[in-house]
Design an enzyme around this catalytic site. Structure first.
Site, PDB file in Angstrom:
ATOM      1  N   ASP A 183     -12.813  15.005  -4.892  1.00 58.38           N
ATOM      2  CA  ASP A 183     -12.794  16.259  -5.660  1.00 58.38           C
ATOM      3  C   ASP A 183     -14.024  16.252  -6.553  1.00 58.38           C
ATOM      4  O   ASP A 183     -14.892  15.376  -6.409  1.00 58.38           O
ATOM      5  CB  ASP A 183     -11.475  16.328  -6.469  1.00 58.38           C
ATOM      6  N   ARG A 201       3.374  -0.776  10.656  1.00 58.44           N
ATOM      7  CA  ARG A 201       4.536  -0.825  11.551  1.00 58.44           C
ATOM      8  C   ARG A 201       4.913  -2.189  12.089  1.00 58.44           C
ATOM      9  O   ARG A 201       6.115  -2.449  12.265  1.00 58.44           O
ATOM     10  CB  ARG A 201       4.341   0.197  12.689  1.00 58.44           C
ATOM     11  N   LYS A 205       0.852  -1.188   0.000  1.00 55.85           N
ATOM     12  CA  LYS A 205       0.000   0.000   0.000  1.00 55.85           C
ATOM     13  C   LYS A 205       0.888   1.238   0.000  1.00 55.85           C
ATOM     14  O   LYS A 205       1.726   1.401   0.899  1.00 55.85           O
ATOM     15  CB  LYS A 205      -0.890   0.006   1.250  1.00 55.85           C
ATOM     16  N   THR A 220     -11.459   6.798  10.455  1.00 57.95           N
ATOM     17  CA  THR A 220     -11.558   6.288  11.829  1.00 57.95           C
ATOM     18  C   THR A 220     -11.035   7.297  12.848  1.00 57.95           C
ATOM     19  O   THR A 220     -11.251   7.135  14.040  1.00 57.95           O
ATOM     20  CB  THR A 220     -10.802   4.955  11.974  1.00 57.95           C
ATOM     21  N   ASP A 260      -3.179   4.335  -2.186  1.00 59.68           N
ATOM     22  CA  ASP A 260      -4.090   4.825  -1.146  1.00 59.68           C
ATOM     23  C   ASP A 260      -4.026   6.351  -1.097  1.00 59.68           C
ATOM     24  O   ASP A 260      -3.437   6.918  -0.189  1.00 59.68           O
ATOM     25  CB  ASP A 260      -3.675   4.193   0.189  1.00 59.68           C
ATOM     26  N   LYS A 319      -6.949   8.244  -1.569  1.00 58.63           N
ATOM     27  CA  LYS A 319      -8.267   8.712  -1.089  1.00 58.63           C
ATOM     28  C   LYS A 319      -8.733   9.946  -1.853  1.00 58.63           C
ATOM     29  O   LYS A 319      -8.950  11.014  -1.273  1.00 58.63           O
ATOM     30  CB  LYS A 319      -8.222   9.011   0.413  1.00 58.63           C
TER      31      LYS A 319
HETATM   32  O1  C5P Z   1       1.371   1.023  11.036  1.00 69.21           O
HETATM   33  P1  C5P Z   1      -0.085   0.645  10.966  1.00 69.21           P
HETATM   34  O2  C5P Z   1      -0.334  -0.843  10.850  1.00 69.21           O
HETATM   35  O3  C5P Z   1      -0.909   1.285  12.059  1.00 69.21           O
HETATM   36  O4  C5P Z   1      -0.552   1.286   9.581  1.00 69.21           O
HETATM   37  C1  C5P Z   1      -1.893   1.237   9.154  1.00 69.21           C
HETATM   38  C2  C5P Z   1      -2.040   1.891   7.813  1.00 69.21           C
HETATM   39  O5  C5P Z   1      -3.415   1.945   7.478  1.00 69.21           O
HETATM   40  C3  C5P Z   1      -1.523   3.324   7.735  1.00 69.21           C
HETATM   41  O6  C5P Z   1      -1.044   3.533   6.395  1.00 69.21           O
HETATM   42  C4  C5P Z   1      -2.766   4.142   8.007  1.00 69.21           C
HETATM   43  O7  C5P Z   1      -2.706   5.412   7.423  1.00 69.21           O
HETATM   44  C5  C5P Z   1      -3.830   3.297   7.324  1.00 69.21           C
HETATM   45  N1  C5P Z   1      -5.184   3.483   7.814  1.00 69.21           N
HETATM   46  C6  C5P Z   1      -5.542   3.302   9.137  1.00 69.21           C
HETATM   47  N2  C5P Z   1      -6.833   3.504   9.526  1.00 69.21           N
HETATM   48  C7  C5P Z   1      -7.761   3.855   8.630  1.00 69.21           C
HETATM   49  C8  C5P Z   1      -7.424   4.032   7.297  1.00 69.21           C
HETATM   50  C9  C5P Z   1      -6.105   3.845   6.917  1.00 69.21           C
HETATM   51  O8  C5P Z   1      -4.708   2.956   9.961  1.00 69.21           O
HETATM   52  N3  C5P Z   1      -9.012   3.992   9.013  1.00 69.21           N
END
Ligand code: C5P
Length: 232
Positions: A67, A212, A35, A121, A62, A64
């Site tokens: 527009d 992460r 992603k 979220t 990703d 999003k």
């Molecule tokens: O590091 P981590 O597992 O928390 O990363 C989650 C990924 O998913 C990040 O790129 C974050 O921006 C994305 N994301 C999220 N919650 C959402 C939409 C996207 O954590 N509701």
């Protein structure tokens, strides 16, 4: 829609193409997809997409998009021209915007999956009130998911805790892409309502987004393999 290929999407949240490529070279395109979000794409541009595609990875772009319909249609078409596997738009851009995005893919033989974001979220009730919305986040998620389906989207990004309800409301074919995933052994960090990979898939997630726990792991390949094994 049948789900084929890896269900693990690794969030490449880097601000440097070299960091992204160094990690991608340690991962297996048979096990995961990548992603690429706003930070990396704004830093590195289409070159980063092309570079990881050359390594064999499918890309979820990703960005999003949100527009006017004509602009979003053009952006989705540009993403399709890059050969990305999945791209997303904000459902709150409305039915005409989503339909224009769908329409822009008509002539492509290999169409990216077109996914909608319902309510971020990070937004709680008071944030919604601040932009003039009085319904609950849950009601808004359900309403925008219905609109996304009606507008021809292939699925939504949602919490794994909501994936089961989403399938009941919108049908089993409506894809659920779920971030907020943490293997039981790892830190939640800033994520609040975390779900393990196994639980997410059991709840009806079609694709799990993990950042992460893989990108910051001492051995990213091993972290990735462990997650893949846990959902097979
Ligand atoms: O590091 P981590 O597992 O928390 O990363 C989650 C990924 O998913 C990040 O790129 C974050 O921006 C994305 N994301 C999220 N919650 C959402 C939409 C996207 O954590 N509701």
């Amino acid at each position: 829609m049948s789900v084929t290929g890896p269900q693990l999407l690794v969030a490449m949240d880097f601000n440097d193409i070299n960091d992204c490529l160094a990690l991608a070279r340690q991962l297996d395109p048979q096990s995961c997809r990548l992603k690429i979000g706003k930070e990396l794409f704004t830093t590195a541009g289409p070159a980063v997409v092309e570079s990881v595609q050359k390594l064999g990875f499918d890309v979820f772009l990703d960005l999003k998009f949100h527009d006017i319909p004509n602009t979003v249609a053009g952006a989705v078409k540009a993403a399709a021209n890059m050969g990305v596997w999945m791209v997303n738009v904000h459902a709150s851009g409305g039915q005409r915007m989503m339909e224009a995005a769908r329409e822009s893919l008509v002539l492509f033989s290999h169409k990216p999956l077109l996914i909608a974001v319902t309510v971020l979220t990070s937004m709680d009730q008071s944030d919604l009130n601040g932009i003039g919305i009085t319904e609950t986040p849950e009601a808004m998620v359900a309403r925008l998911a219905s609109l996304a389906k009606l507008s021809g989207m292939d699925g939504v990004v949602c919490s794994a805790l909501e994936a089961g309800a989403m399938k009941v409301q919108q049908g089993a074919d409506f894809l659920t892409i779920t971030p907020g995933i943490r293997p039981a052994s790892t830190e939640a960090g800033d994520q609040r309502r975390v779900v393990t990979p196994e639980q997410a898939i059991a709840n009806g997630s079609d694709f799990i987004v993990v950042g992460r726990p893989i990108t910051q792991a001492e051995d990213p390949a091993a972290a990735c393999a462990q997650i893949v094994n846990s959902i097979q």
